[in-house]
Design an enzyme around this catalytic site. Structure first.
Site, PDB file in Angstrom:
ATOM      1  CB  SER A 121      -6.073  -1.771   4.998  1.00  0.00           C
ATOM      2  OG  SER A 121      -6.462  -0.884   5.377  1.00  0.00           O
ATOM      3  CE  LYS A 122      -0.305  -4.968   1.962  1.00  0.00           C
ATOM      4  NZ  LYS A 122       0.367  -5.676   2.880  1.00  0.00           N
ATOM      5  NE  ARG A 123      -6.597   2.980   5.888  1.00  0.00           N
ATOM      6  CZ  ARG A 123      -7.147   3.546   7.171  1.00  0.00           C
ATOM      7  NH1 ARG A 123      -6.487   3.949   8.315  1.00  0.00           N
ATOM      8  NH2 ARG A 123      -7.996   3.062   8.072  1.00  0.00           N
ATOM      9  N   GLY A 162      -0.006  -1.570   8.212  1.00  0.00           N
ATOM     10  CA  GLY A 162       1.047  -2.469   8.395  1.00  0.00           C
ATOM     11  C   GLY A 162       0.326  -4.152   7.708  1.00  0.00           C
TER      12      GLY A 162
END
Ligand code: GLU
Length: 490
Positions: free
Chosen positions: A250-252, A254
């Site tokens: 996920s986004k966290r 990268g």
């Protein structure tokens, strides 16, 4: 064999979904099957044309061309769910007529209260069945009188629903944990579990390959197949793509979307080859293979059912391989936007500038992971002459010697010219090895590190001779040497 990729156009194409698309494509290509692209846009609030276009564009960029589907056509269309509403309505009518489907009038508040009560009693939340036994005539009359209603599937009680997943083996669910699912919402829009079955059946899909986040939907879908007397396809649920901490990527972590990896300067063949290696192996201790060969070797049965971790370092390793194989003209084309973003390319490129790039970039591509790093390597060419030069041992002498050597208009157009000149600077100064080459580098490239001198200096002098080329202006080695001499020997 007919397979499909069925993205919802509600955002960018996640690499996990891209891998699902790829595995479908590999199977179809390897087995002379048909790869279908269907757009599942029934979530009207979240679906957008722009994200549909972005998904199509990313799939094309990856080379995952579909045989049938949106923009390609085919005899099972339309391939966008919002254009198939008639089919869903007809099917829903059939289920209402035989009682497998029924109207449910429960309000959102009622359902919510029931759910909370079940959770409070530590029961798994499921539809309580409130409207299951309303006599059909009464339900039809209420609906005809304008009362809002959804259509639910009457799930058979006390039964097992089992299927043999190609990747995961036998999967069994008990119908008692499955509340009667909504098939059609009160606004007439079909629910995913309903539309997907009708489409897969009507499009004669033989293998449904999708992420394991859908595995709990599969028994519901099998019940819908049964309700129509359709034969379910084979199912294969792929494990999700995880980040290094084993949580879904996920986004966290990268970058997560194909678009982001594309913008970071990975080549499409690198992403394709790398994604194929997550949870599958082409065998024979080989990893770096073109897509057609991956397709030839691909077997759904050999896909691992354990989660695959996305490892960007490995993607970078794969990309290095493909950057080295990239033809010079394609490399120049791929690099151009990155050079433009750095101000190294400022206008339309002349044929001579293109030739220059096609010569210089392949030599630099052997030592980079990603396209923007080619711009890093080219900084040595475009850095303005006479950046702040720290006084260092040997610098002033070397600058004078270089200026003297280059004063007559000598251009360092190739390795040999450069090496011969460096030999003469060595004789003039008595310096050699690092004591000679470090100052040459600092004076002529403006930095202590960078590409090989016998590569970069000819690149500089050949670029300096171009005019109106579309490249940012480049100072020649002679100008750089002169400038440094002026600065260091006031
Ligand atoms: N539209 C669904 C998704 O994007 C498709 C799932 C499926 O392949 O059945 O998750």
């Amino acid at each position: 064999m007919r397979v499909r990729f069925a993205p919802s156009p509600t955002g960018h194409l996640h690499v996990g979904n891209a891998r699902t698309a790829l595995f479908n494509w590999l199977l179809a290509r390897g087995q002379q099957g048909t790869f279908i692209l269907r757009i599942e846009d029934t979530d009207l609030e979240r679906s957008t044309k722009a994200s549909e276009q972005a998904i199509l564009d990313d799939l094309r960029w990856m080379g995952l061309q579909w045989d049938e589907g949106v923009e390609a056509g085919g005899s099972f269309g339309p391939y966008r769910q919002t254009e198939r509403l008639r089919n869903y309505a007809d099917h829903a009518a059939r289920l209402l007529a035989d009682g497998t489907g029924y109207y449910c009038f429960c309000s959102a508040e009622t359902l919510d209260a029931q759910r909370k009560a079940q959770l409070a009693a530590a029961l798994p939340p499921k539809y309580a069945g409130t409207c299951r036994n309303i006599p059909a005539a009464e339900a039809f009359a209420r609906k005809a009188g304008g009362e809002p209603a959804v259509i639910r599937l009457r799930v058979p009680e006390r039964r097992e629903v089992a299927f043999t997943d190609v990747v995961r083996g036998l999967v069994t669910f008990h119908t008692d944990v499955i509340g009667d699912p909504v098939l059609v919402r009160s606004d007439g829009i079909p629910a995913y579990n309903f539309a997907v079955v009708i489409d897969d059946a009507e499009m004669e899909v033989t293998h449904v390959i999708r992420g394991e986040d859908h595995i709990s939907n599969t028994p519901r879908q099998i019940l819908v197949y049964e309700a129509f007397g359709y034969t379910p396809p084979a199912f294969a649920h792929l494990s999700l793509v995880m980040g290094p901490d084993h949580a879904p990527l996920s986004k966290r972590h990268g970058a997560t979307s194909v678009r982001e990896f594309r913008e970071k300067g990975y080549l499409p063949e690198s992403l394709v080859n790398y994604l194929a290696l997550i949870g599958w192996s082409p065998g024979q201790n080989e990893e770096l293979l073109p897509a057609e060969e991956l397709a030839r070797r691909f077997r759904l049965e050999n896909v691992a059912h354990s989660a695959g971790v996305f490892d960007e370092d490995k993607l970078a390793w794969v990309n290095r391989h493909y950057l080295k194989l990239c033809a010079p003209d394609r490399l120049a084309e791929l690099a151009e936007p990155h050079l433009r973003a750095r101000g190294q390319v400022v206008g339309p490129l002349s044929a001579a500038a293109r030739d220059w790039l096609e010569q210089v970039l392949p030599a630099m591509a052997t030592s980079v992971d990603r396209l923007p790093q080619l711009a890093d390597r080219l900084e040595a060419v475009f850095r303005p002459a006479g950046g702040p030069l720290e006084s260092e041992p040997g610098l002033a002498e070397v600058a004078s010697a270089l200026a003297a050597e280059l004063a007559g208009g000598l251009r360092l157009i190739d390795k040999d010219t450069f090496r011969a000149m460096a030999g003469r600077v060595k004789d003039r100064t008595g310096l050699k090895g690092k004591a000679l080459f470090h100052p040459i580098r600092v004076i002529l490239t403006g930095a202590a590190e960078g590409p090989e001198l016998d590569l970069i200096l000819p690149a500089i002098d050949r670029a300096a001779e171009l005019s109106d080329s579309g490249l940012a202006p480049v100072a020649s080695c002679q100008q750089r040497a002169q400038f440094a001499t002026g600065l260091l020997n006031p």
